[in-house]
Design an enzyme around this catalytic site. Structure first.
Site, PDB file in Angstrom:
ATOM      1  N   CYS A  60       6.266 -16.319 -31.799  1.00  0.00           N
ATOM      2  CA  CYS A  60       6.757 -16.412 -30.420  1.00  0.00           C
ATOM      3  C   CYS A  60       6.101 -15.368 -29.513  1.00  0.00           C
ATOM      4  O   CYS A  60       6.177 -14.163 -29.770  1.00  0.00           O
ATOM      5  CB  CYS A  60       8.273 -16.248 -30.396  1.00  0.00           C
ATOM      6  SG  CYS A  60       8.958 -16.259 -28.726  1.00  0.00           S
ATOM      7  N   ARG A  63       8.747 -12.800 -26.830  1.00  0.00           N
ATOM      8  CA  ARG A  63       9.756 -11.920 -27.428  1.00  0.00           C
ATOM      9  C   ARG A  63      10.144 -10.692 -26.617  1.00  0.00           C
ATOM     10  O   ARG A  63      11.068  -9.974 -26.995  1.00  0.00           O
ATOM     11  CB  ARG A  63       9.280 -11.478 -28.827  1.00  0.00           C
ATOM     12  CG  ARG A  63       9.403 -12.564 -29.857  1.00  0.00           C
ATOM     13  CD  ARG A  63       8.927 -12.090 -31.211  1.00  0.00           C
ATOM     14  NE  ARG A  63       7.477 -12.188 -31.371  1.00  0.00           N
ATOM     15  CZ  ARG A  63       6.791 -11.589 -32.331  1.00  0.00           C
ATOM     16  NH1 ARG A  63       7.391 -10.791 -33.193  1.00  0.00           N
ATOM     17  NH2 ARG A  63       5.472 -11.756 -32.419  1.00  0.00           N
ATOM     18  N   TRP A 230      12.469 -20.571 -21.981  1.00  0.00           N
ATOM     19  CA  TRP A 230      11.908 -21.475 -20.986  1.00  0.00           C
ATOM     20  C   TRP A 230      10.472 -21.767 -21.411  1.00  0.00           C
ATOM     21  O   TRP A 230       9.923 -21.098 -22.288  1.00  0.00           O
ATOM     22  CB  TRP A 230      11.964 -20.863 -19.591  1.00  0.00           C
ATOM     23  CG  TRP A 230      11.446 -19.463 -19.513  1.00  0.00           C
ATOM     24  CD1 TRP A 230      10.137 -19.070 -19.419  1.00  0.00           C
ATOM     25  CD2 TRP A 230      12.225 -18.262 -19.575  1.00  0.00           C
ATOM     26  NE1 TRP A 230      10.060 -17.700 -19.401  1.00  0.00           N
ATOM     27  CE2 TRP A 230      11.327 -17.174 -19.490  1.00  0.00           C
ATOM     28  CE3 TRP A 230      13.606 -17.992 -19.681  1.00  0.00           C
ATOM     29  CZ2 TRP A 230      11.745 -15.843 -19.531  1.00  0.00           C
ATOM     30  CZ3 TRP A 230      14.016 -16.666 -19.716  1.00  0.00           C
ATOM     31  CH2 TRP A 230      13.098 -15.613 -19.629  1.00  0.00           C
ATOM     32  N   GLU A 235       2.446 -25.306 -23.306  1.00  0.00           N
ATOM     33  CA  GLU A 235       3.168 -26.100 -24.313  1.00  0.00           C
ATOM     34  C   GLU A 235       3.229 -27.556 -23.873  1.00  0.00           C
ATOM     35  O   GLU A 235       3.128 -28.476 -24.676  1.00  0.00           O
ATOM     36  CB  GLU A 235       4.590 -25.569 -24.501  1.00  0.00           C
ATOM     37  CG  GLU A 235       4.661 -24.135 -24.983  1.00  0.00           C
ATOM     38  CD  GLU A 235       6.105 -23.709 -25.219  1.00  0.00           C
ATOM     39  OE1 GLU A 235       6.715 -23.151 -24.276  1.00  0.00           O
ATOM     40  OE2 GLU A 235       6.628 -23.962 -26.313  1.00  0.00           O
TER      41      GLU A 235
HETATM   42  N1  ARG Z   1       6.413 -26.035 -28.122  1.00  0.00           N
HETATM   43  C1  ARG Z   1       7.679 -26.706 -28.053  1.00  0.00           C
HETATM   44  C2  ARG Z   1       7.607 -27.823 -27.016  1.00  0.00           C
HETATM   45  O1  ARG Z   1       6.604 -27.975 -26.386  1.00  0.00           O
HETATM   46  C3  ARG Z   1       8.815 -25.767 -27.698  1.00  0.00           C
HETATM   47  C4  ARG Z   1       8.931 -24.511 -28.547  1.00  0.00           C
HETATM   48  C5  ARG Z   1       9.760 -23.431 -27.906  1.00  0.00           C
HETATM   49  N2  ARG Z   1       9.177 -23.011 -26.654  1.00  0.00           N
HETATM   50  C6  ARG Z   1       9.715 -22.093 -25.832  1.00  0.00           C
HETATM   51  N3  ARG Z   1       9.095 -21.833 -24.725  1.00  0.00           N
HETATM   52  N4  ARG Z   1      10.845 -21.455 -26.122  1.00  0.00           N
HETATM   53  O2  ARG Z   1       8.524 -28.559 -26.764  1.00  0.00           O
END
Ligand code: ARG
Length: 354
Positions: A60, A63, A230, A235
Site C-alpha cells: 500500500c 500508508r 480513496w 488504479e
Molecule cells: N486497486 C483496487 C481497485 O482498483 C483497489 C485497491 C485499494 N485501493 C485503494 N486506493 N485503497 O479497485
C-alpha cells in the site's frame, strides 16, 4: 494463539504508552484462552490492531494516513441481516458524500463457531458477463457474477451493473442483497479538453472497499473486516479501465484522439493512458470525490517512510506494488528498495468463499 496474543499485547500497550497494564491484561487473556480456547480484544486493542495492520501492508502506497483509520466495531452482529446492515452503514459512512473517510468495519471472528464471509471482492464492484460475443462489464468479476446468478440475482447486463452484497455464515445458504442505487456514489468520466470523451460513456464508483481479506490481530482471524481508502487515479485509469484483461479501453481512447493504433512507435497506448488518467482525475475532482494522483501519493509515501524512521521503525514494502504503473521512475519510490517482510497485525488473502 497465546504466543501471538502475547506479542501483540506487548506491542500494542508499548505503543499506546500503557506499559503498566500489560501484566494484568496478559494474565486475563491467558486465563480466557485456557478456559474457553479464545479471547476477545478490547475496543482499543481492535482499533490499534486494524491501524497497525494497515501500517504493515507492504503493497500500500497510502500508508501515511494509517493512524487516522476509523474503526467501526460490529462484533455484536448475529445474523446475515445484521451484517448486511453493517455493510450498508459502512458504505454511507465511508462515502460521506465524496469526502471519503478511510474506514474499517469489523464483524465477529465467528458466529456460533461458524466463520463469517463476504463473497464480494469489494463491496461495490461491477459485474462481468461472459457472452458469445465477448465479455460485458468487468472480466475480473465473471466468476462472482456467475455465483450471484446461481443464487437468483439477475443483472441488467450493462457494462456497469453493481453486484449485490453476498454474505455467508458457516455452511448456511448465502444471503444476497441489492445495494440501493442512491447509496452508490459514481463518477461519470469526462476529459478537461476532449469533448468527445464523454461519449465513451465511462464511469467508475467512488469508494474501493476491499471485503475479501482476513485481518489478523494477536492470533484472532477476522475473516469479515471490509476496509477502504480513496482511489489513486492510476488504479482506475491505468489498470481497471486500461488492462487488456479488464475494460481494455486504450484502443477506443486512442481512436478518439485520432492516433494510429497500428504502429507501436506512435506511442498510442502511452498517450491514451495519460489522457484517460487525466480524465479520471478531472472528473473526480470536479465532482468533489476524494482522489489522489500518483505523484502526490508517492510524495506522501516518502513522508510515511521518514515518519516511521523517526519512530524507530523501518517501514517494510513490496516494491513491485508500490511503484505506480504510470511514469514509475518519475517517483522517488522507484529508486529505493524495501524489505518485504510480513509483520502482524496484517491483512491477508484468503481462499475464495464461493
Ligand atoms: N486497486 C483496487 C481497485 O482498483 C483497489 C485497491 C485499494 N485501493 C485503494 N486506493 N485503497 O479497485
Amino acid at each position: 494463539m497465546w504466543k501471538k496474543a502475547e506479542s501483540f499485547i506487548r506491542q500494542c500497550y508499548t505503543e499506546l504508552d500503557k506499559l503498566s497494564e500489560i501484566d494484568a491484561r496478559l494474565a486475563e487473556i491467558k486465563s480466557a484462552i485456557n478456559h474457553t480456547g479464545r479471547y476477545e480484544h478490547t475496543y482499543e486493542e481492535l482499533e490499534y490492531g486494524a491501524k497497525a495492520a494497515w501500517r504493515n501492508s507492504n503493497r500500500c502506497i497510502g500508508r501515511l494516513f494509517w493512524d487516522s483509520l476509523r474503526v467501526l466495531d460490529h462484533r455484536n452482529s448475529k445474523t446475515e441481516e445484521d451484517i448486511i446492515n453493517g455493510l450498508l452503514e459502512h458504505i454511507d459512512y465511508a462515502t460521506n458524500q465524496g469526502r471519503i473517510r478511510s474506514t474499517i468495519t469489523i464483524f465477529p471472528p465467528e458466529i456460533n463457531g461458524e466463520a463469517v464471509r463476504i463473497w464480494n471482492h469489494q463491496l461495490i464492484r461491477y459485474a462481468g458477463y461472459e457472452e458469445l460475443t465477448g465479455v460485458i462489464g468487468d472480466p475480473a468479476s465473471i466468476e462472482l457474477t456467475r455465483a450471484c446468478r446461481r443464487l437468483g440475482w439477475e443483472g441488467k447486463g450493462s457494462p456497469f451493473d453493481v453486484l449485490p452484497l453476498v454474505v455467508q455464515i458457516g455452511e448456511n445458504e448465502p444471503q444476497w442483497y441489492e445495494i440501493p442505487a442512491e447509496k452508490i456514489l459514481e463518477v461519470p468520466l469526462r476529459h478537461p479538453e476532449y469533448e468527445w470523451f464523454k461519449d465513451l460513456q465511462l464511469k467508475w464508483y467512488a469508494v474501493p472497499i476491499i471485503s475479501d481479506m482476513r485481518l489478523e490481530i494477536g492470533g484472532i482471524d477476522y475473516t469479515a473486516a471490509p476496509f477502504n481508502g480513496w482511489y489513486m487515479e492510476t488504479e482506475i485509469g491505468a489498470r481497471n479501465l486500461a488492462d487488456e484483461f479488464r475494460y481494455n479501453l486504450l484502443p477506443a481512447v486512442a481512436e478518439g484522439m485520432g492516433l494510429n493504433i497500428r504502429r507501436n512507435s506512435s506511442l498510442w497506448k502511452d498517450r491514451a493512458l495519460i489522457e484517460l488518467n487525466q480524465a479520471v482525475l478531472h472528473s473526480y475532482k470536479s465532482d468533489k470525490v476524494s482522489i489522489v494522483d500518483h505523484h502526490s501519493a508517492a510524495q506522501q509515501f516518502q513522508l510515511f517512510l521518514s515518519k516511521e524512521k523517526s519512530c524507530g521503525r523501518e517501514a517494510t514494502g513490496d516494491w513491485t506494488w508500490l511503484i505506480p504503473p504510470l511514469s514509475p521512475a518519475s517517483t522517488q519510490i522507484f529508486h529505493q528498495s524495501f524489505e518485504d517482510r510480513i509483520d502482524t497485525p496484517n491483512y491477508f488473502y484468503q481462499e475464495k468463499a464461493y
